[in-house]
Each structure stands twice: as C-alpha cells, then as structure tokens.
Design an enzyme around this catalytic site. Sequence first.
Site, PDB file in Angstrom:
ATOM      1  CG  HIS A 211      -1.183  10.345   4.745  1.00 62.88           C
ATOM      2  ND1 HIS A 211      -0.450  11.672   5.053  1.00 62.88           N
ATOM      3  CD2 HIS A 211      -1.310  10.841   3.306  1.00 62.88           C
ATOM      4  CE1 HIS A 211      -0.477  12.383   4.110  1.00 62.88           C
ATOM      5  NE2 HIS A 211      -0.727  11.742   2.808  1.00 62.88           N
TER       6      HIS A 211
ATOM      7  CG  HIS B  88      -6.094   5.738   5.163  1.00 57.10           C
ATOM      8  ND1 HIS B  88      -6.383   5.187   3.772  1.00 57.10           N
ATOM      9  CD2 HIS B  88      -7.490   6.093   5.580  1.00 57.10           C
ATOM     10  CE1 HIS B  88      -7.797   5.025   3.688  1.00 57.10           C
ATOM     11  NE2 HIS B  88      -8.199   5.763   4.718  1.00 57.10           N
TER      12      HIS B  88
ATOM     13  CG  ASP C  73      -4.255   1.107   5.371  1.00 53.66           C
ATOM     14  OD1 ASP C  73      -4.586   0.855   6.554  1.00 53.66           O
ATOM     15  OD2 ASP C  73      -4.498   2.228   4.519  1.00 53.66           O
TER      16      ASP C  73
ATOM     17  CG  ASP D 184      -1.871   1.143   1.242  1.00 54.91           C
ATOM     18  OD1 ASP D 184      -2.661   1.096   0.185  1.00 54.91           O
ATOM     19  OD2 ASP D 184      -1.672   2.003   2.227  1.00 54.91           O
TER      20      ASP D 184
ATOM     21  CD  GLU E 172      -1.607   5.839   3.175  1.00 57.29           C
ATOM     22  OE1 GLU E 172      -2.167   7.132   2.596  1.00 57.29           O
ATOM     23  OE2 GLU E 172      -2.274   5.045   3.472  1.00 57.29           O
TER      24      GLU E 172
END
Length: 226
Positions: free
Chosen positions: A57, A150, A155, A7, A9
């Site tokens: 985030h 997040h 995640d 994942d 960000e």
Amino acid sequence: MREIVFDTETTGLDPAAGDRMVEIGCIEIVNRVPTGAVFHAYFNPQRDMPAGAQAVHGLSAQFLADKPLFADLADELLAFLRDSPLVAHNAGFDFGFLNAELARSGHQPVCESRMVDTVQIARRRHPGAKLSLDALCSRYGIDRSHRVQHGALLDAELLAQVYVELTGGRQIGLELASVEPSDAASLQPAAPSRRVRPPRPHAATAEELARHRAFVETLSNPLWLA
C-alpha cells in the site's frame, strides 16, 4: 437501500497478532448508485510498518506518524456507517480488523450479519474464475489503470463498481417497479394527434361483380372445385 462499500489497509494479516488498521475508505451507495458521500482516514498504528505491507500500500511509518489514532475517529466512522450493510472484498478480513480496532477503542463490534462479501458473490456468479479485484475489474471493463498500489478509498471506489455489476448492473437502480400505478400513465408517450377520416364504402358495384364472374369462368380446374 443504503449500503457502504469499504476497504482497509493494514500492517499485516492478523489483528490478533498485533497487526493494525492504517487506512479505511468507505463509499456510500443508495440503490446501487454512489451518492458521493465518503469517509476516508489514515491512522497511526503505534507500531512499525513491515516492509512487505508497505510494498502493498505504500504507507510508511513516517507518513502515518502524525495521523490520528483510530480511537480519535471511531465515533465519526460509526456515524457514517450507521446500521447499513457493509460490502467488502474478502469481507472477513476487513471485518476482523474493523472489529479489532473498535474493541481496542471501547466500542461494540459491528455485527457480521451486516457483512456482504463480494468474493462469495463472485464465486457464485463466476465459478472457477479469478476473483481478485483486478480480475473482476478486467471482466467488467472497469478502468483500474490508476491503481498502481493498493489504497483503501481507491479500492472501495473500484469495488463499488464491481459490486453493481455483480448484482445485476446499473439498470438495477432505475427502480421502475417502484413507480405507483397513478404515476405510470405519465410515463407513457402521448399518442400523436391526427385527423380521423370517415370510413369509405367498400362494396363492389354491379359492374365489378360481373367482371369478376367473367374472369372466374375463364379459370381451368379451379382449386375450390377440386
């Protein structure tokens, strides 16, 4: 089979418009079982952090100011990814940012044939249902109570659990089909040892036969004479 669940960000939604990756988290799984090997890094995006992205985030420009550039860790990241399939939720988004950063640092992009999109898998498994990571965690009973904001590594950890459930559950990792025939016998439980008794005679005696005939003669209209 080795796969990487990952994942990212970012500072926004579009790498072509100047948005940058600021965090990546990768989880190694083999035969759908996490091995414990991870790659996690924050990156200095060399630009401001929009308030909307920071609200998602929690990563501020000040926090990221002393972090390495993506180019500084690109070789280490690629060494971790190797040639494994890459699993992501809404994978086109994460692939777009990953390949944009690789291009900026002078590396070849990751081929999209390696892309495994859990949104597409979930859409086939649960048509019409909510497909967010939170919704899928709820569907499969995966604890996400610690997910306040997040985070790429968190995640990825949650997504690895979701991916296992989407692709058949944890029994898929038992690999029973891979057991060689020569080894299969060793998996069978041993038969319990017990003393074998000799067979006993079961023939009726003359007295028993006579008693049976006498009983039959007392029956009125037996079925076998109908």
